[in-house]
Design a protein around this motif. Sequence first.
Motif, PDB file in Angstrom:
ATOM      1  N   MET A   1      -2.894  -0.874   1.240  1.00  0.00           N
ATOM      2  CA  MET A   1      -2.962  -0.576  -0.161  1.00  0.00           C
ATOM      3  C   MET A   1      -4.329  -0.006  -0.484  1.00  0.00           C
ATOM      4  SD  MET A   1      -1.100  -3.746  -1.854  1.00  0.00           S
ATOM      5  CE  MET A   1      -1.214  -4.704  -0.378  1.00  0.00           C
ATOM      6  N   THR A   2      -4.322   0.894  -1.403  1.00  0.00           N
ATOM      7  CA  THR A   2      -5.595   1.511  -1.743  1.00  0.00           C
ATOM      8  C   THR A   2      -6.200   0.965  -3.030  1.00  0.00           C
ATOM      9  OG1 THR A   2      -4.500   3.330  -2.892  1.00  0.00           O
ATOM     10  CG2 THR A   2      -5.000   3.664  -0.566  1.00  0.00           C
TER      11      THR A   2
ATOM     12  N   VAL B   1      -0.256   2.684  -2.846  1.00  0.00           N
ATOM     13  CA  VAL B   1      -0.150   2.616  -1.391  1.00  0.00           C
ATOM     14  C   VAL B   1      -0.251   4.031  -0.831  1.00  0.00           C
ATOM     15  CG1 VAL B   1       1.379   2.000   0.522  1.00  0.00           C
ATOM     16  CG2 VAL B   1       1.352   0.602  -1.539  1.00  0.00           C
TER      17      VAL B   1
ATOM     18  N   ARG C   1       5.291 -11.003  -4.328  1.00  0.00           N
ATOM     19  CA  ARG C   1       4.238 -11.097  -3.307  1.00  0.00           C
ATOM     20  C   ARG C   1       2.852 -11.013  -3.943  1.00  0.00           C
ATOM     21  NH1 ARG C   1       7.860  -7.567  -0.607  1.00  0.00           N
ATOM     22  NH2 ARG C   1       8.495  -8.391   1.415  1.00  0.00           N
TER      23      ARG C   1
ATOM     24  N   VAL D   1      -0.784  -9.660  -3.269  1.00  0.00           N
ATOM     25  CA  VAL D   1      -1.334  -8.612  -2.409  1.00  0.00           C
ATOM     26  C   VAL D   1      -2.804  -8.404  -2.697  1.00  0.00           C
ATOM     27  CG1 VAL D   1       0.874  -7.434  -2.120  1.00  0.00           C
ATOM     28  CG2 VAL D   1      -0.579  -6.848  -4.046  1.00  0.00           C
ATOM     29  N   ALA D   2      -3.493  -7.822  -1.709  1.00  0.00           N
ATOM     30  CA  ALA D   2      -4.917  -7.555  -1.848  1.00  0.00           C
ATOM     31  C   ALA D   2      -5.206  -6.140  -1.374  1.00  0.00           C
ATOM     32  CB  ALA D   2      -5.732  -8.552  -1.038  1.00  0.00           C
ATOM     33  N   GLU D   3      -6.220  -5.536  -1.927  1.00  0.00           N
ATOM     34  CA  GLU D   3      -6.635  -4.204  -1.531  1.00  0.00           C
ATOM     35  C   GLU D   3      -6.950  -4.188  -0.041  1.00  0.00           C
ATOM     36  OE1 GLU D   3     -10.129  -1.445  -3.165  1.00  0.00           O
ATOM     37  OE2 GLU D   3      -8.891  -2.362  -4.719  1.00  0.00           O
ATOM     38  N   GLY D   4      -6.487  -3.143   0.657  1.00  0.00           N
ATOM     39  CA  GLY D   4      -6.726  -3.015   2.085  1.00  0.00           C
ATOM     40  C   GLY D   4      -5.628  -3.622   2.942  1.00  0.00           C
ATOM     41  N   GLN D   5      -4.775  -4.426   2.357  1.00  0.00           N
ATOM     42  CA  GLN D   5      -3.676  -5.064   3.083  1.00  0.00           C
ATOM     43  C   GLN D   5      -2.593  -4.038   3.392  1.00  0.00           C
ATOM     44  OE1 GLN D   5      -2.069  -8.256   0.782  1.00  0.00           O
ATOM     45  NE2 GLN D   5      -0.179  -8.373   1.955  1.00  0.00           N
ATOM     46  N   GLU D   6      -1.948  -4.178   4.566  1.00  0.00           N
ATOM     47  CA  GLU D   6      -0.819  -3.305   4.901  1.00  0.00           C
ATOM     48  C   GLU D   6       0.438  -3.853   4.257  1.00  0.00           C
ATOM     49  OE1 GLU D   6      -0.116  -2.047   8.868  1.00  0.00           O
ATOM     50  OE2 GLU D   6      -2.246  -1.774   9.263  1.00  0.00           O
ATOM     51  N   LEU D   7       1.273  -2.941   3.778  1.00  0.00           N
ATOM     52  CA  LEU D   7       2.511  -3.318   3.106  1.00  0.00           C
ATOM     53  C   LEU D   7       3.591  -2.327   3.512  1.00  0.00           C
ATOM     54  CD1 LEU D   7       3.811  -5.155   0.894  1.00  0.00           C
ATOM     55  CD2 LEU D   7       3.147  -3.402  -0.759  1.00  0.00           C
ATOM     56  N   THR D   8       4.704  -2.826   3.996  1.00  0.00           N
ATOM     57  CA  THR D   8       5.834  -1.967   4.329  1.00  0.00           C
ATOM     58  C   THR D   8       6.599  -1.678   3.044  1.00  0.00           C
ATOM     59  OG1 THR D   8       5.991  -2.977   6.513  1.00  0.00           O
ATOM     60  CG2 THR D   8       7.906  -1.748   5.753  1.00  0.00           C
TER      61      THR D   8
END
Length: 57
Positions: free
Chosen positions: A1-2, A11, A29, A31-38
């Motif tokens: 995620m950006t 994303v 969910r 989520v946090a910045e920088g985390q990968e998310l499908t």
Amino acid sequence: MTKVVPFGVFVRVRPAAEGLVPVSGLGGRLVAEGQELTVRVLEVDRVRRRIRLAAAG
């Protein structure tokens, strides 16, 4: 995620393209910045240059 914003997350789906996963598309969910998310693509609006996404799985 950006970028995480109050209404969802942006994303990067390609080097020069970002899409939005609205809060409703995150399925609760955290989520946090920088985390990968499908994600899966829900809509591509070429005129407005927007990609609407939803978290997959």
